[in-house]
Design a protein around this motif. Sequence first.
Motif, PDB file in Angstrom:
ATOM      1  N   ASN A   1       0.821  -1.206   0.000  1.00  0.00           N
ATOM      2  CA  ASN A   1       0.000   0.000   0.000  1.00  0.00           C
ATOM      3  C   ASN A   1       0.861   1.264   0.000  1.00  0.00           C
ATOM      4  N   LEU A   2       1.936   1.260   0.778  1.00  0.00           N
ATOM      5  CA  LEU A   2       2.830   2.407   0.820  1.00  0.00           C
ATOM      6  C   LEU A   2       3.524   2.611  -0.521  1.00  0.00           C
ATOM      7  N   ALA A   3       3.987   1.517  -1.123  1.00  0.00           N
ATOM      8  CA  ALA A   3       4.639   1.615  -2.440  1.00  0.00           C
ATOM      9  C   ALA A   3       3.665   2.140  -3.492  1.00  0.00           C
ATOM     10  N   GLY A   4       2.428   1.655  -3.466  1.00  0.00           N
ATOM     11  CA  GLY A   4       1.421   2.139  -4.407  1.00  0.00           C
ATOM     12  C   GLY A   4       1.122   3.613  -4.228  1.00  0.00           C
ATOM     13  N   TRP A   5       1.032   4.048  -2.967  1.00  0.00           N
ATOM     14  CA  TRP A   5       0.756   5.464  -2.684  1.00  0.00           C
ATOM     15  C   TRP A   5       1.913   6.333  -3.153  1.00  0.00           C
ATOM     16  N   LEU A   6       3.148   5.917  -2.823  1.00  0.00           N
ATOM     17  CA  LEU A   6       4.313   6.688  -3.255  1.00  0.00           C
ATOM     18  C   LEU A   6       4.381   6.771  -4.775  1.00  0.00           C
ATOM     19  N   HIS A   7       4.124   5.650  -5.450  1.00  0.00           N
ATOM     20  CA  HIS A   7       4.150   5.620  -6.920  1.00  0.00           C
ATOM     21  C   HIS A   7       3.073   6.539  -7.500  1.00  0.00           C
ATOM     22  N   SER A   8       1.884   6.527  -6.912  1.00  0.00           N
ATOM     23  CA  SER A   8       0.790   7.372  -7.410  1.00  0.00           C
ATOM     24  C   SER A   8       1.078   8.859  -7.205  1.00  0.00           C
ATOM     25  N   HIS A   9       2.014   9.155  -6.321  1.00  0.00           N
ATOM     26  CA  HIS A   9       2.394  10.544  -6.087  1.00  0.00           C
ATOM     27  C   HIS A   9       3.709  10.907  -6.788  1.00  0.00           C
ATOM     28  N   GLY A  10       4.072  10.118  -7.811  1.00  0.00           N
ATOM     29  CA  GLY A  10       5.203  10.459  -8.662  1.00  0.00           C
ATOM     30  C   GLY A  10       6.562   9.958  -8.232  1.00  0.00           C
ATOM     31  N   HIS A  11       6.630   9.156  -7.200  1.00  0.00           N
ATOM     32  CA  HIS A  11       7.918   8.622  -6.763  1.00  0.00           C
ATOM     33  C   HIS A  11       8.251   7.348  -7.522  1.00  0.00           C
ATOM     34  N   ARG A  12       9.530   7.132  -7.771  1.00  0.00           N
ATOM     35  CA  ARG A  12       9.982   5.858  -8.338  1.00  0.00           C
ATOM     36  C   ARG A  12      10.120   4.876  -7.184  1.00  0.00           C
TER      37      ARG A  12
END
Length: 65
Positions: free
Chosen positions: A20-31
């Motif tokens: 969930n954290l990885a998905g949230w970070l990715h959705s906010h433009g993080h690699r």
Amino acid sequence: MIIALVNSKGGVGKSTLAGNLAGWLHSHGHRVVLADCERPDRSAPASPPMVDNSADDTPTIDCAG
């Protein structure tokens, strides 16, 4: 940035939280690279590392065993 979720007890939600954290970070433009590693269990057969890109373009690496 490196984020590690660590607990030796199983079933506490580490993989769920990490995903969930990885998905949230990715959705906010993080690699993001998510490595979900388990300590080898002698009663379980060894399995090779697997990459799963089915959910989106964020690869996950299962490095069990």
